[in-house]
Write a protein that holds these residues in place. Structure first.
Motif, PDB file in Angstrom:
ATOM      1  N   PHE A 160     -52.631  50.305  66.385  1.00  0.00           N
ATOM      2  CA  PHE A 160     -52.976  49.063  65.886  1.00  0.00           C
ATOM      3  C   PHE A 160     -51.841  48.158  65.665  1.00  0.00           C
ATOM      4  N   LEU A 161     -50.775  48.977  65.037  1.00  0.00           N
ATOM      5  CA  LEU A 161     -49.562  47.901  64.881  1.00  0.00           C
ATOM      6  C   LEU A 161     -48.857  47.818  66.155  1.00  0.00           C
ATOM      7  N   THR A 162     -48.946  48.449  67.153  1.00  0.00           N
ATOM      8  CA  THR A 162     -48.170  48.448  68.482  1.00  0.00           C
ATOM      9  C   THR A 162     -48.654  47.597  69.461  1.00  0.00           C
ATOM     10  N   LYS A 163     -49.995  47.875  69.482  1.00  0.00           N
ATOM     11  CA  LYS A 163     -50.934  47.320  70.542  1.00  0.00           C
ATOM     12  C   LYS A 163     -51.626  46.039  70.491  1.00  0.00           C
ATOM     13  N   THR A 164     -52.075  45.754  69.251  1.00  0.00           N
ATOM     14  CA  THR A 164     -53.003  44.535  68.907  1.00  0.00           C
ATOM     15  C   THR A 164     -52.159  43.595  68.532  1.00  0.00           C
ATOM     16  N   ASP A 165     -52.714  42.399  68.813  1.00  0.00           N
ATOM     17  CA  ASP A 165     -51.899  40.964  68.571  1.00  0.00           C
ATOM     18  C   ASP A 165     -51.937  41.099  66.828  1.00  0.00           C
ATOM     19  N   LEU A 166     -53.043  41.276  66.080  1.00  0.00           N
ATOM     20  CA  LEU A 166     -52.992  41.340  64.791  1.00  0.00           C
ATOM     21  C   LEU A 166     -51.955  42.336  64.077  1.00  0.00           C
ATOM     22  N   GLY A 167     -51.992  43.399  64.817  1.00  0.00           N
ATOM     23  CA  GLY A 167     -51.046  44.448  64.436  1.00  0.00           C
ATOM     24  C   GLY A 167     -49.624  44.017  64.610  1.00  0.00           C
ATOM     25  N   LYS A 168     -49.253  43.353  65.648  1.00  0.00           N
ATOM     26  CA  LYS A 168     -47.937  42.933  65.893  1.00  0.00           C
ATOM     27  C   LYS A 168     -47.649  41.637  65.155  1.00  0.00           C
ATOM     28  N   SER A 169     -48.760  40.854  64.634  1.00  0.00           N
ATOM     29  CA  SER A 169     -48.325  39.874  63.545  1.00  0.00           C
ATOM     30  C   SER A 169     -47.878  40.466  62.467  1.00  0.00           C
ATOM     31  N   ILE A 170     -48.707  41.617  62.304  1.00  0.00           N
ATOM     32  CA  ILE A 170     -48.155  42.060  60.941  1.00  0.00           C
ATOM     33  C   ILE A 170     -46.885  42.593  60.872  1.00  0.00           C
ATOM     34  N   ARG A 171     -46.271  43.214  61.961  1.00  0.00           N
ATOM     35  CA  ARG A 171     -45.036  43.534  62.351  1.00  0.00           C
ATOM     36  C   ARG A 171     -43.924  42.208  62.069  1.00  0.00           C
ATOM     37  N   ALA A 172     -44.310  41.345  62.742  1.00  0.00           N
ATOM     38  CA  ALA A 172     -43.495  40.014  62.906  1.00  0.00           C
ATOM     39  C   ALA A 172     -43.377  39.492  61.554  1.00  0.00           C
ATOM     40  N   THR A 173     -44.636  39.469  60.674  1.00  0.00           N
ATOM     41  CA  THR A 173     -44.550  38.745  59.373  1.00  0.00           C
ATOM     42  C   THR A 173     -43.502  39.673  58.470  1.00  0.00           C
ATOM     43  N   ALA A 174     -43.646  41.082  58.789  1.00  0.00           N
ATOM     44  CA  ALA A 174     -42.629  41.829  58.150  1.00  0.00           C
ATOM     45  C   ALA A 174     -41.290  41.517  58.483  1.00  0.00           C
ATOM     46  N   GLN A 175     -40.741  41.012  59.630  1.00  0.00           N
ATOM     47  CA  GLN A 175     -39.699  40.997  60.025  1.00  0.00           C
ATOM     48  C   GLN A 175     -38.940  39.464  59.673  1.00  0.00           C
ATOM     49  N   ASP A 176     -39.808  38.617  59.704  1.00  0.00           N
ATOM     50  CA  ASP A 176     -39.353  37.376  59.389  1.00  0.00           C
ATOM     51  C   ASP A 176     -40.715  36.304  59.064  1.00  0.00           C
ATOM     52  N   ARG A 177     -40.996  36.262  57.842  1.00  0.00           N
ATOM     53  CA  ARG A 177     -42.129  35.619  57.618  1.00  0.00           C
ATOM     54  C   ARG A 177     -42.541  34.265  58.020  1.00  0.00           C
ATOM     55  N   ASP A 178     -41.462  33.506  57.814  1.00  0.00           N
ATOM     56  CA  ASP A 178     -41.391  32.118  58.286  1.00  0.00           C
ATOM     57  C   ASP A 178     -41.431  31.881  59.926  1.00  0.00           C
ATOM     58  N   ALA A 179     -40.625  32.520  60.459  1.00  0.00           N
ATOM     59  CA  ALA A 179     -40.825  32.665  61.848  1.00  0.00           C
ATOM     60  C   ALA A 179     -42.175  32.670  62.591  1.00  0.00           C
ATOM     61  N   ALA A 180     -42.974  33.785  61.802  1.00  0.00           N
ATOM     62  CA  ALA A 180     -44.003  34.161  62.306  1.00  0.00           C
ATOM     63  C   ALA A 180     -45.068  32.850  61.953  1.00  0.00           C
ATOM     64  N   VAL A 181     -44.690  32.262  60.886  1.00  0.00           N
ATOM     65  CA  VAL A 181     -45.661  31.186  60.625  1.00  0.00           C
ATOM     66  C   VAL A 181     -45.218  30.010  61.826  1.00  0.00           C
ATOM     67  N   TYR A 182     -44.033  29.810  62.091  1.00  0.00           N
ATOM     68  CA  TYR A 182     -43.720  28.842  63.280  1.00  0.00           C
ATOM     69  C   TYR A 182     -44.643  29.116  64.454  1.00  0.00           C
ATOM     70  N   MET A 183     -44.816  30.464  64.567  1.00  0.00           N
ATOM     71  CA  MET A 183     -45.777  31.129  65.757  1.00  0.00           C
ATOM     72  C   MET A 183     -47.049  30.843  65.738  1.00  0.00           C
ATOM     73  N   GLY A 184     -47.591  30.073  64.578  1.00  0.00           N
ATOM     74  CA  GLY A 184     -48.950  29.974  64.321  1.00  0.00           C
ATOM     75  C   GLY A 184     -49.763  31.023  63.720  1.00  0.00           C
ATOM     76  N   VAL A 185     -48.884  32.173  62.994  1.00  0.00           N
ATOM     77  CA  VAL A 185     -49.335  33.367  62.248  1.00  0.00           C
ATOM     78  C   VAL A 185     -49.728  32.566  60.908  1.00  0.00           C
ATOM     79  N   ASN A 186     -50.671  32.845  60.412  1.00  0.00           N
ATOM     80  CA  ASN A 186     -51.144  32.731  59.222  1.00  0.00           C
ATOM     81  C   ASN A 186     -50.517  33.831  58.090  1.00  0.00           C
ATOM     82  N   ALA A 187     -49.372  33.617  57.818  1.00  0.00           N
ATOM     83  CA  ALA A 187     -48.505  34.686  57.301  1.00  0.00           C
ATOM     84  C   ALA A 187     -49.373  35.205  55.967  1.00  0.00           C
ATOM     85  N   SER A 188     -49.913  34.014  55.043  1.00  0.00           N
ATOM     86  CA  SER A 188     -50.184  34.520  54.014  1.00  0.00           C
ATOM     87  C   SER A 188     -51.414  35.407  54.119  1.00  0.00           C
ATOM     88  N   LYS A 189     -52.128  35.036  54.971  1.00  0.00           N
ATOM     89  CA  LYS A 189     -53.403  35.854  55.429  1.00  0.00           C
ATOM     90  C   LYS A 189     -52.812  37.116  56.038  1.00  0.00           C
TER      91      LYS A 189
END
Ligand SMILES: Nc1ncnc2c1ncn2[C@@H]1O[C@H](COP(=O)(O)OP(=O)(O)OP(=O)(O)O)[C@@H](O)[C@H]1O
Ligand SMILES: Nc1ncnc2c1ncn2[C@@H]1O[C@H](COP(=O)(O)OP(=O)(O)OP(=O)(O)O)[C@@H](O)[C@H]1O
Ligand SMILES: CC(C)C[C@H](N)C(=O)O
Ligand SMILES: [Mg+2]
Ligand SMILES: [Mg+2]
Lengths: 290, 234, 239, 386, 320
Positions: A160-189
């Motif tokens: 899940f964490l390595t293959k799906t977009d949602l999983g990758k979004s989780i990892r991305a948020t972990a690494q840089d929350r704001d950057a994930a938001v810039y990519m359109g990730v709803n980080a708080s969600k």
């Protein structure tokens, strides 16, 4: 035989810790918080499974899914309405989050106590005491089932964490929350979902314990320290690290109990913990990437 | 395309933007100039909704996006490549690019866009399986821009893309920005490299202490005395 | 004897050699500039000199004494101060308090430290902001605060890592003025900067590196004309 | 309503402070004791024994949350704020210790209900009384008679929880065993709450003792016997040191692994003391749950309080102390007298029993004269059971 | 300003000294004694945690060591446990030294967790070792019965602790500690031997925590490893006390202790079975809405008022 039995018991014991620690490592890795309410979530999961069994005769391994759902929702609520609010305010000591989770732990535990009293409860299934003997070594069937379920969940989570977009979004948020938001990730969600998944895993871990263990409102405190040890051992946020770390801890405890003393069993884990912190700060993950 | 009208913004009790208004038209390359702390990043963050507590109106393609949640603004087609690159250091280059194309439209074209990005930045293609944290500064900046392009932005916001890069890379990055713009992507650029940006942009706004004090065509501003004195140090 | 000397210093991170057999000296009172592409190892050199990382091999001497084995916090005591490329303000302390921390290196007295801090704050043109918490400063002032803090500890050698990055030309000039004043005060400076105008203007000598190794070292004009420097670093339009 | 009217007109009440863990992890026992106290109180009331010379005995319950400094606060509050005439209660030895110390230093009579640490009544504290609870080291008096006459083991293994009760019990058991020259093949504590006791049990199994003496609270007991069964560890007799091995939850959780497990104890519903069975049935009916011996202890303690207060000449501390000292009462826990012996002060001489789970019921098997069922010894191996 | 502060402190001290004469009720005095003990522990923790930023989850180790020193003196040498007030803090500080050397190699959450583990290690050791009387704990007879005496002793300890902390914080050490909290790398670059200074903060912190532990033993008269080495009830409650009042403030821990003890007791006495639940809810609410404690909230309020006066206006080149 003594050694063999110790090792086998230890591996199985470790696998009972694995899911709880898996939930912890996910939460710690993404949210970077020390969550002392984790054990309380395990407890909630156990009560849900217990109620399913007592009231509706649902087998704990099925009740597990109900427990996961409930824990997922509770986890989401905690993250959304408590932790996410706290991270927005600035504090001198970021550790104030820990105290929030303590408050949550107290609240969950006491709610359980109001509903279920402090009574000790257990679930006696037909297979609770089943054992297989392997050359004189006894292997508990429910623990063996737990072992396979833990491996299955770990694999699923890893995929899940390595293959799906949602999983990758989780990892991305972990690494840089704001950057994930810039990519359109709803980080708080994402954090809400992560806390939910972590909690669901903790609850699943609780359900696996139910056929062989017992429960009472404070049962969760048994698992907090163990989850920390495993998380640090495996490397924060590492799924594979969590399961391997859990098995190492289980085995170490087991060998410690056999060859040192049952009273010092927990000491083995704690000392290992400090040694890892000092000498292998990245945990096992320094060897196995993710 | 983008219209900012009377924008005010504060951090806690400290107001940093006062009635900022400006506009970016389709296909343009517009530059925001200003001293450090003038509020350029704050403007960009207000547009992409990262900071709360802004007053004023921000319109994008005719719709008011002032109150939209930040991740929804990205969905509108405004992609912000932030100051300091902000990559996901423990993910591979490829994964970083994929993270750029989460939105449905971009996702469906993920493969093709990635190919185009690799054409623009061949080095990224070479290093696609390496972790982003291991790249050099310039490569990281390229990855950040590439990741932004992956979203198929209608408006690309670049915040100091040349910061801390070696001269040769600075030249390259500016060439790429021009290239991106000429391919039809509207660009809003914040830069300290005043001379270079002014000579390549369509229009520029000058910001001082949170207020727009000047606007005009790039070439025109290059010859302005105040600009010369305050920003070019001539 | 040179004030400072690095002898064949090497630093590897795992398989990656960030600094490779680099040797150079710095004379008292000079400004040595270091240039090189991103990731060529400039910041790492600073980290090695200030003993933030242990050397993989090589030796570093300051005033004739070998310093590469001493703990990081003693470096400053010996007289080497530094700033950070990614600024590290003590966020919830005021500007004056930040600088006072630096001043405490040479004194235990609160009054003396504060006095020294006031002086240094003035020197760097920060007096207007001295009672503001560091976290509320914009980047230009934060960079200046880095310098002030390091200066307060009275270093003989001060290392400045990209103190002009992100500043516009006008602001850079102010920064350069401060750097020049520092030199006039008798300090020796090693400076890393990507803005060639700055480097050409103030460096006595420039060391150009790539992949952690020296390309060339010498007068700014000569270095800027060096073909390899142009190829690896400056690009053609700077030639 | 009527309560307020009463207090206005009637003479001042005789307040008895009862400190119990009503929340926290010991709350299960605290609430059981509270129920038992209240049940006994109502019975006394029906018998007209709660109003003495127009003054009514009232119980004031305080929650110590199972924490010692809270127990201290509760003690202070009861004595100084509520002005109680005497104190009782506490579940754990730890809280009991703290309350006893405070009561002694403030000259307040304190009647212990369940706390069993040896020390408490060994300090020569005149204001502290222990009736229904035995010192932990005396739980095994009957057990040793039985061991000497029936089991006659060559070797024993001792496992115990690392708590006050566990350690005291194990220590005195070990001393007795050494006196008799028994070989102690295993002697180690463990920390409560383990999931897996197999490493320890495997080692015990390896040592092959004739009998096992295990002191466990609560659910550890059932985990230990269940896992002994899973390990196929057979011994001639497995005896618990009270506590966990006699709880209804033990049987529930351990299932048939509990069969033939013996235990020393202070009380079981089948004891022959008058009222014991009635107490058990009434409690079960009233609260829908079986009480264990902690409930009986609390129940009997309330009767001791009622008795002493009815005999007291004065309701001040010395009057009540004197009345307690002169107690000679038969309760569901047996006869109660506060005596000084073997270095104990105001300590009742306890009766202890050996019980054994037989066909899912806890039967008294020793002493012989009060047994409810003959003992089964040696117990069959796990594999030989049907 | 400074004079006013001293006047205030003097006034507070006078009030503190006459309290036992005013409050005759031993129960209230008992609550105040508990507050003073917790305030002492909190103030000690605050030196290392609040100012130095080294959040210790293992201060129970020092508390327990102090308490056990007093208890064991009594157990083995039949000395008055009051001697423990000398030995306890020393023992805590001495043990703190190697602990510091080990744990200060770690930062942030890793340090917190290592301290948590160390606290647990002490609990397990004291539970299993027989020299400490293991799980049975140590029971003594309280040496004095007058509450007022305990009150004065506890007050004196708190005053000394607060004064020592205050002195340290307002010196070079204090500046260094805060700078370590704010940025350890920057601190190192300014010539601060960070580990040394963390230990300099840890020693008094452990010392006074041990002192409070020894007093606790004397006052409550019974200890066992589960009580004094308790993770939740001691180590974490210390942090809670500090966070409630306001970390990195002189009086925050004292205020936090008062809230913790008074509300805890109030809830316990009035709310029945739900008392811990309500307390837990309250903890959540305070932490969420006052992340820097009560004093922290007051300070931000004051700063808010001050900042209305505004920023002195950008860099030199003002508007055109
Ligand atoms: N998070 C924050 N909290 C408080 N003040 C802030 C914050 N971020 C920025 N500021 C202040 O807001 C003002 C504008 O900052 P901003 O970052 O927008 O400037 P900028 O023009 O982008 O400068 P730079 O060239 O340094 O990037 C500055 O005075 C800065 O100190
Ligand atoms: N702590 C570290 N661990 C591993 N690798 C590192 C570390 N610090 C630096 N490096 C690597 O060492 C090399 C040199 O980095 P350094 O930061 O010294 O470059 P630089 O010349 O300062 O670049 P820039 O101009 O971008 O600041 C890079 O490849 C970098 O990835
Ligand atoms: C088994 C019980 C009688 C033990 C008692 N409650 C104690 O803690 O001492
Ligand atoms: Mg900016
Ligand atoms: Mg650098």
């Amino acid at each position: 035989m003594l050694f063999g039995q110790s090792v086998v018991s230890g591996i199985l014991l470790g696998s009972m810790y694995a899911l709880i620690a898996l939930g912890m490592t996910l939460i710690m890795g993404v949210m970077k918080i020390i969550n002392l309410a984790h054990g309380a979530i395990v407890m909630v999961g156990m009560y849900v499974t217990y109620v399913c069994f007592q009231q509706f005769g649902i087998d704990p391994y099925l009740g597990m899914f109900v427990a996961m759902l409930v824990a997922f929702l509770i986890g989401c609520l905690i993250q959304k309405y408590m932790i996410n609010i706290l991270v927005k305010v600035e504090s001198i000591l970021p550790q104030n989050q820990v105290l929030l989770t303590i408050g949550i732990m107290l609240v969950l535990t006491e709610i359980a106590r109001l509903i279920f009293k402090s009574d000790y409860r257990s679930v006696a299934t037909g297979y609770s005491s089943n054992t297989i003997f392997l050359a004189d070594m006894s292997i508990s069937v429910p623990m063996l089932i737990g072992f396979f379920i833990a491996i299955a969940f770990t694999t699923l989570l890893h995929l899940f964490l390595t293959k799906t977009d949602l999983g990758k979004s989780i990892r991305a948020t972990a690494q840089d929350r704001d950057a994930a938001v810039y990519m359109g990730v709803n980080a708080s969600k994402i954090t809400v979902i992560t806390f939910g998944i972590g909690s669901a895993l903790a609850a699943a871990g609780g359900s696996l314990l139910l056929p062989i263990f017992y429960l009472y409102p404070d049962v969760g405190q048994l698992f907090n320290a163990k989850s920390f040890i495993i998380t640090i051992l495996g490397g924060m946020g590492s799924t594979m690290g969590a399961i391997i770390g859990a098995i190492i801890l289980g085995t170490a405890e087991s060998l410690g109990a056999t060859y040192i003393s049952m009273g010092y069993k927990d000491l083995v884990g704690l000392i290992m913990f400090i040694l890892v912190l000092l000498f292998l700060p990245g945990g096992l993950r320094s060897f196995v990437r993710r | 395309m983008l219209k900012v009208i009377n924008l005010n913004a504060s951090y806690k009790d400290l107001q940093v933007l006062w009635d900022v208004s400006f506009e970016v038209k389709q296909g343009e390359l517009v530059v925001l100039l200003g001293a450090n702390g003038a509020g350029k990043t704050t403007i960009l963050n207000s547009i992409s909704g990262i900071i709360p507590g802004t007053k004023g109106v921000i319109e994008f393609l005719g719709t008011d996006i002032t109150k939209l949640a930040s991740f929804k603004i990205a969905a509108q087609g405004i992609i912000h490549v932030p100051e300091g690159r902000r990559l996901f250091p423990e993910m591979s280059v490829k994964e970083n690019l994929e993270m750029g194309s989460l939105l449905p439209e971009a996702k469906s074209k993920r493969k093709e866009t990635m190919k185009k990005v690799f054409e623009l930045f061949p080095i990224l293609h070479e290093k696609q399986h390496q972790e982003a944290g291991d790249l050099s500064g310039g490569q990281q900046q390229m990855l950040a821009m590439g990741r932004g392009l992956m979203a198929l932005p209608k408006l690309l916001i670049l915040d100091e893309p040349s910061l801390g890069l070696s001269p040769v890379l600075v030249t390259q990055i500016f060439d790429i920005v021009k290239e991106i713009n000429s391919q039809g992507v509207t660009v809003l650029l914040v830069e300290q490299n005043v001379a270079k940006t002014l000579s390549m942009c369509n229009r520029a706004y000058v910001l001082e202490n949170g207020r727009v004090v000047m606007e005009g065509e790039g070439k025109e501003l290059l010859n302005n005395d105040h600009i010369k004195e305050a920003y070019l140090g001539i | 004897m040179s004030l400072f000397e690095a002898k064949s210093i090497v630093k590897s991170f795992g398989g990656n050699t960030a600094v490779n057999n680099l040797s150079f000296t710095v004379e008292k009172g000079e400004i040595l500039g270091i240039i090189g592409p991103n990731g060529s190892g400039k910041t790492t050199v600073f980290n090695l000199i200030s003993c933030f990382f242990p050397l993989t091999s090589g030796e570093i001497y300051f005033k004739g004494k070998r310093i590469d084995q001493v703990p990081a916090h003693d470096i400053c005591k010996l007289g080497i101060g530094r700033t950070f490329q990614v600024v590290k303000p003590l966020k919830r302390m005021t500007v004056l308090e930040n600088v006072t921390v630096g001043a405490f290196l040479r004194t235990n007295s609160m009054t003396k430290a504060k006095l020294k801090a006031e002086e240094t704050v003035d020197f760097c043109g920060l007096s207007q902001f001295k009672n503001y918490e560091a976290k509320s400063l914009p980047i230009a002032l934060r960079k200046r605060l880095e310098i002030a803090r390091a200066l307060a500890s009275d270093p003989e050698l001060i290392m400045l890592d990209e103190t002009c990055a992100g500043l516009n030309p006008r602001e850079s000039e102010e920064a350069i003025a401060i750097i020049k004043r520092i030199r006039e005060a008798g300090k020796t400076i090693i400076i890393v900067e990507h803005i060639m105008k700055v480097m050409m203007g103030i460096s006595d000598r420039i060391l150009a590196i790539n992949f952690g190794s020296q390309i060339t070292i010498g007068k700014p004009q000569e270095v800027a004309r060096h073909p390899e420097v142009i190829k690896a670093y400056l690009g053609d339009d700077h030639a | 309503g009527c309560g307020s009217q009463k207090t206005k007109g009637a003479a001042e009440a005789i307040k008895v402070g009862v400190i119990l863990p009503l929340t926290g992890s010991e709350a299960i026992f605290g609430n059981m004791e509270k129920n038992a106290f209240e049940m006994a109180y109502e019975e006394l009331k029906a018998a007209g024994k709660t109003t003495i010379g127009g003054r009514e005995i009232t119980l004031l319950f305080e929650d110590d949350q199972g924490k010692q400094d809270v127990a201290k606060s509760a003690t202070e509050k009861l004595i100084n704020q509520d002005k109680v005439s005497m104190l009782s209660g506490a579940y754990s030895s730890a809280s009991t210790n703290v309350i006893a110390g405070a009561a002694q230093s403030m000259s307040m009579p304190f009647l212990i209900a369940t706390g069993s640490a040896d020390d408490i009544t060994k300090k020569g504290w005149q204001w502290v009384f222990r009736g229904t609870a035995a010192p932990a080291s005396k739980y095994t008096i009957s057990l040793w008679q039985m061991i000497d006459q029936v089991v006659k083991p060559q070797s024993v293994a001792i496992i115990y929880e690392s708590t006050d009760f566990g350690k005291s019990s194990a220590k005195s058991f070990k001393a007795e065993a050494e006196k008799r020259g028994l070989k102690i093949v295993y002697d180690q504590p463990y920390e409560s709450g383990a999931i897996d006791f197999k490493p320890m049990l495997a080692k015990v199994k390896n040592a092959n003792p004739d009998m096992v003496f295990a002191v466990s609270y609560l659910m550890d007991a059932s985990m230990i016997v269940k896992q002994s069964k899973e390990l196929d560890f057979n011994t001639k007799l497995f005896v618990g040191g009270g506590a966990g091995y006699t709880l209804p939850e033990f049987r529930e959780n351990a299932g048939d692994a509990s069969e033939y497990i013996a235990s020393s104890t202070l009380w079981v519903p089948t004891v022959t003391w008058p009222g014991a069975k009635e107490f058990f049935e009434k409690y079960k009916q009233k609260f829908g749950k079986e009480p264990d011996y902690h409930g009986a202890q609390a129940y009997a303690t309330m009767y001791i309080i009622g008795d002493a207060l009815n005999r007291a000449k004065e309701f001040n501390n010395t009057g009540i102390q004197k009345a307690l000292k002169e107690t000679d009462l038969m309760t569901v826990m047996g006869p109660i007298k506060f005596e000084d012996w073997e270095g104990y002060t105001n300590q009742n001489k306890p009766y202890s029993y050996v019980v054994q789970w037989q066909k899912g019921k806890l039967e008294v098997i020793w002493p012989e004269d009060v047994k409810s069922s003959p003992y089964l010894y040696p117990v069959p191996n796990w594999k030989d059971r049907t | 300003m400074k004079n006013k502060n001293w006047l205030f402190t003097l006034l507070a001290l006078v009030i503190a000294l006459v309290i036992p004469l005013l409050i005759k009720a031993p129960y209230q005095l008992h609550m105040i004694i508990l507050i003073l003990i917790w305030a002492t522990i909190g103030t000690s923790w605050n030196l290392l945690g609040g100012y130095g930023g080294q959040v210790s989850f293992g201060h129970a180790a020092f508390f327990g060591l102090g308490a056990y020193s007093a208890g064991m003196l009594n157990l083995y040498f039949e000395l008055s446990p009051w001697w423990g007030m000398l030995l306890g803090p020393l023992a805590a500080a001495i043990i703190a030294f190697p602990i510091g050397l080990i744990c200060f190699r770690l930062r942030g959450p890793y340090f917190a967790l290592a301290m948590l583990a160390l606290g647990e290690i002490f609990r397990i050791l004291f539970t299993n070792l027989s020299v400490t009387n293991g799980a049975q704990g140590i029971l003594i007879m309280p040496a004095i019965t007058s509450k007022a005496w305990y009150y004065y002793i506890a007050l004196a300890i708190l005053v000394v602790t607060v004064m020592t902390t205050y002195k340290i914080v307002n010196s070079k050490i204090g500046y260094y500690l805060v700078s370590i909290r704010e940025d350890q790398d920057a601190a190192t670059s300014l010539g601060i031997p960070t580990t040394t200074y963390k230990i300099i903060a840890l020693l008094p912190s452990a010392f006074f925590t041990g002192l409070a532990g020894a007093l606790y033993m004397n006052y409550v008269a019974f200890i066992d490893p589960k009580i004094v080495f308790n993770l939740v009830n001691v180590s974490i409650m210390i942090i809670l006390v500090v966070m409630l009042g306001g970390p990195a403030t002189t009086w925050g821990p004292t205020i936090g202790a008062a809230i913790y003890i008074i509300l805890g007791e109030l809830f316990r006495a009035t709310l029945g079975a739900a008392n811990v639940l309500v307390f837990g809810l309250l903890v959540c609410i305070i932490i969420m809405f006052m992340p820097n404690g009560i004093l922290g909230a007051l300070t931000s309020l004051r700063r808010f008022v001050r900042q209305q006066k505004g920023w002195p206006g950008g860099t030199k080149h003002e508007s055109v």
